[in-house]
Design a protein around this motif. Sequence first.
Motif, PDB file in Angstrom:
ATOM      1  N   ASN A 120       0.845  -1.201   0.000  1.00 25.16           N
ATOM      2  CA  ASN A 120       0.000   0.000   0.000  1.00 25.16           C
ATOM      3  C   ASN A 120       0.875   1.244   0.000  1.00 25.16           C
ATOM      4  OD1 ASN A 120       0.737   0.503   2.746  1.00 25.16           O
ATOM      5  ND2 ASN A 120      -0.694  -1.106   3.319  1.00 25.16           N
ATOM      6  N   GLY A 121       0.230   2.389  -0.131  1.00 19.83           N
ATOM      7  CA  GLY A 121       0.990   3.631  -0.238  1.00 19.83           C
ATOM      8  C   GLY A 121       1.847   3.887   0.985  1.00 19.83           C
ATOM      9  N   SER A 122       1.313   3.558   2.168  1.00 18.09           N
ATOM     10  CA  SER A 122       2.073   3.795   3.409  1.00 18.09           C
ATOM     11  C   SER A 122       3.346   2.957   3.432  1.00 18.09           C
ATOM     12  CB  SER A 122       1.226   3.450   4.634  1.00 18.09           C
ATOM     13  OG  SER A 122       0.010   4.137   4.600  1.00 18.09           O
ATOM     14  N   TYR A 146      -0.152  14.423   2.419  1.00 15.47           N
ATOM     15  CA  TYR A 146      -0.525  13.249   3.229  1.00 15.47           C
ATOM     16  C   TYR A 146       0.362  12.096   2.777  1.00 15.47           C
ATOM     17  CZ  TYR A 146      -3.062   9.232   5.008  1.00 15.47           C
ATOM     18  OH  TYR A 146      -3.381   8.058   5.644  1.00 15.47           O
ATOM     19  N   GLU A 199       3.920  15.553  -1.800  1.00 15.96           N
ATOM     20  CA  GLU A 199       3.040  15.234  -2.927  1.00 15.96           C
ATOM     21  C   GLU A 199       3.327  16.315  -3.967  1.00 15.96           C
ATOM     22  OE1 GLU A 199      -1.142  14.002  -2.321  1.00 15.96           O
ATOM     23  OE2 GLU A 199      -0.775  14.608  -0.264  1.00 15.96           O
ATOM     24  N   ASP A 228       6.120  11.780  -3.337  1.00 14.25           N
ATOM     25  CA  ASP A 228       5.043  10.851  -2.971  1.00 14.25           C
ATOM     26  C   ASP A 228       4.024  10.903  -4.107  1.00 14.25           C
ATOM     27  OD1 ASP A 228       2.767   9.603  -2.117  1.00 14.25           O
ATOM     28  OD2 ASP A 228       2.784  10.473  -0.105  1.00 14.25           O
ATOM     29  N   VAL A 231      -0.832   9.371  -5.185  1.00 13.75           N
ATOM     30  CA  VAL A 231      -2.001   9.878  -5.917  1.00 13.75           C
ATOM     31  C   VAL A 231      -1.627  10.255  -7.354  1.00 13.75           C
ATOM     32  CG1 VAL A 231      -3.619  11.821  -6.087  1.00 13.75           C
ATOM     33  CG2 VAL A 231      -3.308  10.644  -3.904  1.00 13.75           C
ATOM     34  N   LYS A 256      -1.768   3.704  -5.209  1.00 14.52           N
ATOM     35  CA  LYS A 256      -3.138   3.674  -5.708  1.00 14.52           C
ATOM     36  C   LYS A 256      -3.337   3.256  -7.167  1.00 14.52           C
ATOM     37  CE  LYS A 256      -4.591   7.359  -2.536  1.00 14.52           C
ATOM     38  NZ  LYS A 256      -5.700   6.925  -1.683  1.00 14.52           N
TER      39      LYS A 256
HETATM   40  C1  LIG Z   1      -0.350  10.961  -1.311  1.00 18.31           C
HETATM   41  C2  LIG Z   1      -0.581   9.736  -0.497  1.00 18.31           C
HETATM   42  N1  LIG Z   1       0.464   9.072   0.004  1.00 18.31           N
HETATM   43  C3  LIG Z   1       0.326   7.950   0.712  1.00 18.31           C
HETATM   44  C4  LIG Z   1      -0.925   7.432   0.974  1.00 18.31           C
HETATM   45  C5  LIG Z   1      -1.075   6.181   1.773  1.00 18.31           C
HETATM   46  O1  LIG Z   1      -1.548   5.158   0.965  1.00 18.31           O
HETATM   47  P1  LIG Z   1      -2.316   3.893   1.597  1.00 18.31           P
HETATM   48  O2  LIG Z   1      -3.605   4.427   2.147  1.00 18.31           O
HETATM   49  O3  LIG Z   1      -2.493   2.964   0.444  1.00 18.31           O
HETATM   50  O4  LIG Z   1      -1.440   3.342   2.658  1.00 18.31           O
HETATM   51  C6  LIG Z   1      -2.057   8.084   0.479  1.00 18.31           C
HETATM   52  C7  LIG Z   1      -3.410   7.558   0.747  1.00 18.31           C
HETATM   53  O5  LIG Z   1      -4.405   8.193   0.597  1.00 18.31           O
HETATM   54  C8  LIG Z   1      -1.890   9.268  -0.273  1.00 18.31           C
HETATM   55  O6  LIG Z   1      -2.937   9.945  -0.755  1.00 18.31           O
END
Ligand SMILES: Cc1ncc(COP(=O)(O)O)c(C=O)c1O
Length: 432
Positions: A120-122, A146, A199, A228, A231, A256
Motif C-alpha cells: 500500500n501507499g504507506s 498526506y 506530494e 510521494d 495519488v 493507488k
Molecule cells: C499521497 C498519499 N500518500 C500515501 C498514501 C497512503 O496510501 P495507503 O492508504 O495505500 O497506505 C495516500 C493515501 O491516501 C496518499 O494519498
Amino acid sequence: MAKQYTKSQALLARARKVTPLGSQTYSKSVRYFCEGAAPAFLDRGQGSHVWDVDGNEFVDFMCALGPVTVGYNDPQVNAAVMAQLQKGISFSMATELEVELAEALTRIVPCAEMVRFVKNGSDATSSAIRLARAFTGRDLVAVCGYHGMQDWYIGSTTNRRGIPTDVCALTKTFVYNDPDSLQQLLAEYPDQFAAVILEPIQADGPAAGYLEALRELTQAAGALLIFDEVVSGFRYALGGASELYKVTPDMAAFGKGMGNGLPISAVAGRADVMELIGTQGVFISTTFGGETLSMAGSMATLSILAQPGIYPRIWALGERMLSGVRAAIAKHGVGEVVKVSGLAPHGGVGFEGKGSLDYLDIMSVYQQRMVEQGILTTGINNISVAHSEADIDQFVAAADAAFADIRRALDADSLDGILLACKVNPIFKRNK
Ligand SMILES: Cc1ncc(COP(=O)(O)O)c(C=O)c1O
C-alpha cells in the motif's frame, strides 16, 4: 423515486458493532457522506458505475479513492488476473512477473533505476523514508501533503495519539509552493534532514520552478528528495508528476493507480540508494510483496494506460467537468463558498463557510444532492479510462442542482429544510 438505503442502514448497524466506523478506510466511511441520504455499502462496479447493496446506481468519481484508473470489472485486467489465478497466487520464491513489472517501471518512471514492491501507499512512502535515513545517516524528515498511516508521518498531524513524542519530533512540515518555507526549515536544522518528501501535485499544481527549487535546495542540504506519487502516479501522466514537470527526485513512492484496485505499491529510485535493501541491512521485506494477482493486474493496467491518447482524453474529460462546474458556480452566484480546485484528472470543488454556515455545512448540502442525483463524490474527483462524456454531463447537471441548494442555504443563512440527513464529519478537519 427517492433512493432507499434500507439494506445499507441495516448493514451499518451490524458493522458498527464489529468494526470501528463500520468501514476499514476512514474516507470510505459514513463520516464522509450525509448518513441517511447516502449508501454505506457498495456491491459491484462496471466501468465508471457502481451499485450499492440496495441496488441504487451511481457514477463513481471516487474510484475507490484513486486506485481505479482503468474502470471497474475491466475485461483485460480481469483476464490477466484470472489467468494468473489458475497458476497460483503467492509462491515460495520470486516469479518472472516481479522482474517484468520492475522492468516496466524503470521504463515508465524517470527516477526508477531499481524498484521494490510492497502493498500500500504507506508501505511505499515509509520504505523511502527508511532508505533515506540509512543513506544519509540522518533522522529528520520534512513532509508536505498526506503520506500514509505510519508513525513517522501521522506523528506530524493532529491524529497523533499512540505515537511516541520522540518520533513526532523527527518530522517537520513545510508549505506547498513556498520554497522559502523549506529553505528556512533546512537552515534551522543544518545537516539533519535525511529526506524531503512531498506530494508533487497538490491543489492547482506546482508553481513554475517550484519543483526545480526543491531539487536544488535538497541537493545543497544533502537530503534526498522523495516524490510521494501515490495519488499523482499513473493519474496525470503515466510517469506521474516527474514525467509531467520534468523534475527527477531521488526516490518516488507509488500505490493507488498501479493495479486498477489491486493491492500493490512500489518504491522506486536511484540504484545506489535502493541497493541498501539488498546489501546494507535496510529491512524492507514483506510476505506478500510479490503476490502475483496484483502484479499480473498491474501489468495489464499499465499496458492499457500506456496506449496513445489515454491521458489526453482523461485531461479533456476533467476539463469538461471543471468548466461545467465553473459555469454552474457563476450561474448560482456561490463562488464565495464553492471553489474549483485541482487539475483536470483529479479536480473538483472545495468549500468555505459563510455567515452561520461552516464549510462542512456547505459540503453536506452539496454532497446530499450529488448522491441523490446518482453521483458518488467527496469533492475532488478521479477521472478513469472508463468515464464518458455522458458521465461528466450528469456530474455537471447534479452540481448545478447542488449549487441551487447551496444558494438557498446561503440566502436563508440556515440549513433548515435543506439538509435532511446528517452532516459530513471528516477525520482531518480544517479550523473553519
Ligand atoms: C499521497 C498519499 N500518500 C500515501 C498514501 C497512503 O496510501 P495507503 O492508504 O495505500 O497506505 C495516500 C493515501 O491516501 C496518499 O494519498
